[in-house]
Design an enzyme around this catalytic site. Structure first.
Site, PDB file in Angstrom:
ATOM      1  CB  SER A 143      -4.251 -17.229  29.343  1.00  0.00           C
ATOM      2  OG  SER A 143      -4.488 -18.354  30.168  1.00  0.00           O
ATOM      3  CE1 TYR A 156       0.346 -16.468  32.484  1.00  0.00           C
ATOM      4  CE2 TYR A 156      -1.955 -17.123  32.698  1.00  0.00           C
ATOM      5  CZ  TYR A 156      -0.760 -17.134  31.980  1.00  0.00           C
ATOM      6  OH  TYR A 156      -0.690 -17.794  30.785  1.00  0.00           O
TER       7      TYR A 156
HETATM    8  P1  NAD Z   1       7.660 -20.420  27.753  1.00  0.00           P
HETATM    9  O1  NAD Z   1       8.208 -20.191  29.128  1.00  0.00           O
HETATM   10  O2  NAD Z   1       7.946 -21.701  27.048  1.00  0.00           O
HETATM   11  O3  NAD Z   1       8.085 -19.224  26.787  1.00  0.00           O
HETATM   12  C1  NAD Z   1       8.074 -17.896  27.202  1.00  0.00           C
HETATM   13  C2  NAD Z   1       8.897 -17.071  26.222  1.00  0.00           C
HETATM   14  O4  NAD Z   1       8.845 -15.692  26.646  1.00  0.00           O
HETATM   15  C3  NAD Z   1      10.374 -17.463  26.189  1.00  0.00           C
HETATM   16  O5  NAD Z   1      10.839 -17.358  24.856  1.00  0.00           O
HETATM   17  C4  NAD Z   1      11.048 -16.414  27.072  1.00  0.00           C
HETATM   18  O6  NAD Z   1      12.414 -16.199  26.766  1.00  0.00           O
HETATM   19  C5  NAD Z   1      10.196 -15.197  26.715  1.00  0.00           C
HETATM   20  N1  NAD Z   1      10.248 -14.116  27.699  1.00  0.00           N
HETATM   21  C6  NAD Z   1       9.995 -14.172  29.020  1.00  0.00           C
HETATM   22  N2  NAD Z   1      10.152 -12.968  29.566  1.00  0.00           N
HETATM   23  C7  NAD Z   1      10.493 -12.120  28.566  1.00  0.00           C
HETATM   24  C8  NAD Z   1      10.793 -10.737  28.507  1.00  0.00           C
HETATM   25  N3  NAD Z   1      10.759  -9.976  29.604  1.00  0.00           N
HETATM   26  N4  NAD Z   1      11.106 -10.197  27.310  1.00  0.00           N
HETATM   27  C9  NAD Z   1      11.158 -10.965  26.194  1.00  0.00           C
HETATM   28  N5  NAD Z   1      10.887 -12.283  26.187  1.00  0.00           N
HETATM   29  C10 NAD Z   1      10.565 -12.853  27.374  1.00  0.00           C
HETATM   30  O7  NAD Z   1       6.081 -20.201  27.940  1.00  0.00           O
HETATM   31  P2  NAD Z   1       4.832 -20.572  26.979  1.00  0.00           P
HETATM   32  O8  NAD Z   1       3.992 -21.535  27.716  1.00  0.00           O
HETATM   33  O9  NAD Z   1       5.256 -20.839  25.592  1.00  0.00           O
HETATM   34  O10 NAD Z   1       4.048 -19.176  27.057  1.00  0.00           O
HETATM   35  C11 NAD Z   1       3.930 -18.286  25.963  1.00  0.00           C
HETATM   36  C12 NAD Z   1       2.686 -17.425  26.162  1.00  0.00           C
HETATM   37  O11 NAD Z   1       1.530 -18.259  26.147  1.00  0.00           O
HETATM   38  C13 NAD Z   1       2.657 -16.667  27.497  1.00  0.00           C
HETATM   39  O12 NAD Z   1       2.130 -15.386  27.297  1.00  0.00           O
HETATM   40  C14 NAD Z   1       1.714 -17.496  28.330  1.00  0.00           C
HETATM   41  O13 NAD Z   1       1.082 -16.730  29.321  1.00  0.00           O
HETATM   42  C15 NAD Z   1       0.729 -17.960  27.269  1.00  0.00           C
HETATM   43  N6  NAD Z   1      -0.048 -19.139  27.649  1.00  0.00           N
HETATM   44  C16 NAD Z   1       0.568 -20.342  27.885  1.00  0.00           C
HETATM   45  C17 NAD Z   1      -0.212 -21.446  28.217  1.00  0.00           C
HETATM   46  C18 NAD Z   1       0.376 -22.794  28.444  1.00  0.00           C
HETATM   47  O14 NAD Z   1      -0.374 -23.707  28.848  1.00  0.00           O
HETATM   48  N7  NAD Z   1       1.645 -23.016  28.208  1.00  0.00           N
HETATM   49  C19 NAD Z   1      -1.596 -21.301  28.329  1.00  0.00           C
HETATM   50  C20 NAD Z   1      -2.176 -20.064  28.099  1.00  0.00           C
HETATM   51  C21 NAD Z   1      -1.390 -18.988  27.747  1.00  0.00           C
END
Ligand code: NAD
Length: 261
Positions: A143, A156
């Site tokens: 991130s 985080y």
């Molecule tokens: P999201 O909530 O849409 O998806 C998260 C996914 O992780 C889901 O499929 C959920 O079922 C799965 N998950 C959660 N806990 C789990 C576990 N214990 N075991 C297996 N699967 C699990 O979130 P997102 O925004 O798509 O985030 C995905 C990644 O991107 C994360 O690592 C997040 O930190 C990172 N990220 C997101 C953003 C953003 O702006 N959305 C920015 C930077 C980084």
């Protein structure tokens, strides 16, 4: 179809960025192992739709990635069902916000376990197979918060900074094995994880979701628009390509200018 014949396992690919990455890698020809939580019937639909749309094999490998034994079993099932894990995308992640002194200990432990230890457990289980084949790609979804901080996100930010450290160590260890290990650092991507934060802000501030969407971007992201899951998928696809064969140990920002400030 540069990934034809390769198998990519994407953790947390039942939603958001992970699903976007799975779709882009399937579009490049990779067979896909999906993982994540959700309603079984909806997951089955995502799995079969992905296989049909891109003409690839697609398996679902259930695992709570904060559990080391479940992670090892996930790599084993993907290998048994699809033949290998050539590409591992550690994407699953969760968020919780509070000031350090108010941060619930169980939320700290949960976020470190999922956002940091889960990636280690999966790499620990998947790297031997990649090393044996002399080819592999690990892509860790960190991130902008792996590079800089924001208040109220202690666990985080600590986990994502840690994930970049883990990425660099593994990249050094794998430098001459044919396996590269890199991270992607997204800025804001409008997924359920961020939508929840926007809705909470709107509730706290008595504003509209639309106002808070704009405020969120204006605070951090000079390019005042969200990246899409497919943008993050495109970066992952690049890191898996032959063109990136000597790219290892990097943190690739896809953040609309967030960390340029
Ligand atoms: P999201 O909530 O849409 O998806 C998260 C996914 O992780 C889901 O499929 C959920 O079922 C799965 N998950 C959660 N806990 C789990 C576990 N214990 N075991 C297996 N699967 C699990 O979130 P997102 O925004 O798509 O985030 C995905 C990644 O991107 C994360 O690592 C997040 O930190 C990172 N990220 C997101 C953003 C953003 O702006 N959305 C920015 C930077 C980084």
């Amino acid at each position: 179809m540069e990934l034809k014949g390769k198998v990519a396992l994407v953790t947390g690919s039942t939603s958001g960025i992970g699903l976007g990455i799975a779709r882009v890698l399937a579009g490049a020809g990779a067979d896909i192992a999906m993982n994540g939580f959700g309603d079984p019937a909806e997951i089955e639909k995502l799995r079969s739709d992905l296989a049909a749309e891109f003409g690839v094999r697609c398996a679902f490998v259930a695992a709570d990635i904060s559990d080391p034994a479940a992670c090892a079993a996930m790599i084993e099932s993907a290998t048994a069902e699809l033949g290998a894990v050539d590409v591992l995308v550690n994407n699953a992640g969760v968020q919780f916000t509070a000031a350090v002194e108010e941060f619930p200990i169980e939320q700290w432990n949960r976020i470190i376990a999922i956002n940091l230890s889960g990636a280690f457990y999966a790499m620990h289980a998947a790297l031997p197979g990649m090393m044996k084949k002399g080819w592999g790609r690990v892509v860790n979804i960190a991130s902008a918060h792996g590079l800089v901080a924001s208040e109220h996100k202690a666990a985080y930010v600590a986990a994502k900074h840690g994930l970049l450290g883990l990425t660099k160590v593994a990249a050094l260890e794998q430098a001459n094995t044919g396996v590269t290990v890199n991270a992607i650092c997204p800025g804001w991507v409008l997924t359920p994880l961020v939508q929840k934060q926007i809705e909470e802000r709107a509730k706290t501030n008595g504003t509209s979701v639309q106002q808070e969407e704009h405020a969120l971007l204006a605070e951090k992201q000079p390019m005042l628009k969200f990246s899409t899951p497919e943008h993050i998928g495109a970066a992952a696809r690049y890191l898996c390509s032959d063109g990136a064969a000597t790219v290892t140990g990097i943190a690739l920002s896809v953040d609309g200018g967030w960390v340029a400030q």
